[in-house]
Scaffold this motif. Structure first.
Motif, short mmCIF file in Angstrom:
data_model
loop_
_atom_site.label_atom_id
_atom_site.label_comp_id
_atom_site.label_asym_id
_atom_site.label_seq_id
_atom_site.Cartn_x
_atom_site.Cartn_y
_atom_site.Cartn_z
N ILE A 59 37.21 33.49 40.35
CA ILE A 59 37.99 32.81 41.38
C ILE A 59 37.08 31.98 42.27
O ILE A 59 37.38 30.82 42.59
CB ILE A 59 38.80 33.81 42.22
CG1 ILE A 59 39.88 34.48 41.37
CG2 ILE A 59 39.41 33.13 43.44
CD1 ILE A 59 40.53 35.69 42.01
N ASN A 60 35.95 32.55 42.67
CA ASN A 60 35.01 31.84 43.54
C ASN A 60 34.49 30.56 42.88
O ASN A 60 34.29 29.56 43.56
CB ASN A 60 33.82 32.73 43.91
CG ASN A 60 34.22 33.91 44.78
OD1 ASN A 60 35.32 33.97 45.33
ND2 ASN A 60 33.33 34.87 44.89
N ALA A 61 34.29 30.60 41.57
CA ALA A 61 33.74 29.45 40.86
C ALA A 61 34.78 28.36 40.62
O ALA A 61 34.45 27.17 40.66
CB ALA A 61 33.15 29.90 39.52
N THR A 62 36.02 28.75 40.36
CA THR A 62 37.03 27.75 40.00
C THR A 62 37.97 27.39 41.14
O THR A 62 38.56 26.32 41.14
CB THR A 62 37.90 28.25 38.83
OG1 THR A 62 38.58 29.44 39.24
CG2 THR A 62 37.08 28.51 37.59
N GLY A 63 38.13 28.32 42.07
CA GLY A 63 39.12 28.16 43.13
C GLY A 63 40.43 28.77 42.68
O GLY A 63 40.89 28.52 41.55
N ALA A 64 41.02 29.60 43.52
CA ALA A 64 42.26 30.29 43.17
C ALA A 64 43.37 29.31 42.78
O ALA A 64 44.18 29.60 41.91
CB ALA A 64 42.72 31.18 44.33
N GLU A 65 43.37 28.14 43.41
CA GLU A 65 44.41 27.15 43.13
C GLU A 65 44.28 26.54 41.73
O GLU A 65 45.21 25.92 41.24
CB GLU A 65 44.40 26.05 44.19
CG GLU A 65 43.17 25.17 44.19
CD GLU A 65 41.91 25.76 44.83
OE1 GLU A 65 40.88 25.08 44.81
OE2 GLU A 65 41.96 26.89 45.35
N ASN A 107 42.99 42.48 47.38
CA ASN A 107 42.34 41.20 47.64
C ASN A 107 42.59 40.22 46.50
O ASN A 107 42.90 39.05 46.73
CB ASN A 107 40.83 41.41 47.85
CG ASN A 107 40.12 40.12 48.16
OD1 ASN A 107 40.54 39.32 48.99
ND2 ASN A 107 39.01 39.90 47.48
N LEU A 108 42.49 40.70 45.27
CA LEU A 108 42.74 39.83 44.12
C LEU A 108 44.20 39.40 44.05
O LEU A 108 44.50 38.24 43.77
CB LEU A 108 42.31 40.52 42.82
CG LEU A 108 40.80 40.75 42.68
CD1 LEU A 108 40.50 41.61 41.46
CD2 LEU A 108 40.05 39.43 42.64
N LYS A 109 45.10 40.34 44.31
CA LYS A 109 46.52 39.99 44.32
C LYS A 109 46.82 38.93 45.38
O LYS A 109 47.62 38.03 45.15
CB LYS A 109 47.38 41.23 44.55
CG LYS A 109 47.50 42.11 43.32
CD LYS A 109 48.46 43.26 43.58
CE LYS A 109 48.74 44.03 42.31
NZ LYS A 109 49.88 44.94 42.47
N ASN A 110 46.17 39.03 46.52
CA ASN A 110 46.36 38.04 47.59
C ASN A 110 45.89 36.65 47.18
O ASN A 110 46.26 35.66 47.80
CB ASN A 110 45.66 38.48 48.87
CG ASN A 110 46.38 39.60 49.57
OD1 ASN A 110 47.58 39.78 49.41
ND2 ASN A 110 45.64 40.39 50.34
N VAL A 113 46.19 36.79 41.59
CA VAL A 113 45.99 37.52 40.33
C VAL A 113 47.16 38.47 40.12
O VAL A 113 47.59 39.15 41.05
CB VAL A 113 44.66 38.31 40.36
CG1 VAL A 113 44.48 39.16 39.11
CG2 VAL A 113 43.47 37.36 40.55
N THR A 114 47.68 38.53 38.89
CA THR A 114 48.74 39.47 38.58
C THR A 114 48.20 40.55 37.63
O THR A 114 47.36 40.28 36.78
CB THR A 114 49.96 38.78 37.94
OG1 THR A 114 49.56 38.12 36.75
CG2 THR A 114 50.58 37.77 38.89
N PHE A 115 48.71 41.75 37.82
CA PHE A 115 48.30 42.91 37.02
C PHE A 115 49.51 43.34 36.20
O PHE A 115 50.54 43.69 36.75
CB PHE A 115 47.82 44.04 37.94
CG PHE A 115 46.50 43.74 38.60
CD1 PHE A 115 45.34 44.32 38.13
CD2 PHE A 115 46.42 42.88 39.69
CE1 PHE A 115 44.11 44.05 38.73
CE2 PHE A 115 45.21 42.60 40.30
CZ PHE A 115 44.04 43.19 39.82
N LYS A 116 49.37 43.32 34.88
CA LYS A 116 50.46 43.65 33.97
C LYS A 116 50.20 45.01 33.33
O LYS A 116 49.09 45.32 32.90
CB LYS A 116 50.61 42.57 32.89
CG LYS A 116 51.00 41.21 33.48
CD LYS A 116 52.33 41.29 34.19
CE LYS A 116 52.78 39.98 34.76
NZ LYS A 116 54.05 40.10 35.47
#
Length: 161
Positions: A59-65, A107-110, A113-116
């Motif tokens: 996420i830090n490398a690509t950006g969450a968006e 933090n990841l969900k915020n 990120v989705t957890f299946k």
């Protein structure tokens, strides 16, 4: 005089490169949009923590968006969300969802990120949804492995840290 021109050109080139580097960092290093599925099917809490750290680094490398990121858990990997005090009620060996792990997951969900969760594992391991950290019906998929194959068919990159 020639030396000063060369030095000035070198400084200017360095400044331009520095500007391009700064721009690359700001836009996720130019990685563009990504679709990624992370596969977790192991008990090892240390390895699970490492996977969550990899996801945050991603996420830090690509950006969450710029990222559509899913974590698919089945089999032993369901321990990532299993609360330790619920293990005795299941056919699981351990639960990793302690305070540190749940803070990382939240933090990841915020960040989108989705957890299946594999329905077959829930049934086979006798895990009730309320034994899991922050899970609901919308998180359940019929089969973890089928979900991974489906996502790969939709162009998701597969990672298993």
């Amino acid at each position: 005089m020639k030396f000063l021109k060369t030095l000035s050109a070198s400084i200017l080139a360095g400044a331009v490169l520095l500007g391009v580097s700064s721009l690359s960092i700001a836009d996720g290093h130019g990685y563009g949009k990504q679709k990624v599925v992370y596969h977790v099917n192991y008990y090892d809490a240390k390895r699970q923590t490492g996977a969550l750290r990899n996801i945050q680094n991603h996420i830090n490398a690509t950006g969450a968006e710029n990222l559509d990121l899913r974590v698919v858990m089945h089999g032993n990997g369901l321990s990532l969300l299993l609360e330790p005090d619920q293990v005795a009620n299941t056919k699981m060996k351990s639960g990793s969802a302690n305070d540190d792990m749940t803070a990382r997951i939240a933090n990841l969900k915020n960040q989108g990120v989705t957890f299946k969760i594999c329905a077959n594992t829930l049934k086979g391991r006798k895990v009730e949804l309320d034994y899991l950290y922050d899970a609901d019906e919308s998180d359940i998929v019929p089969s973890g492995v089928a979900e991974i194959a489906h996502l790969q068919g939709q162009g998701f990159a597969y990672l298993r840290p």
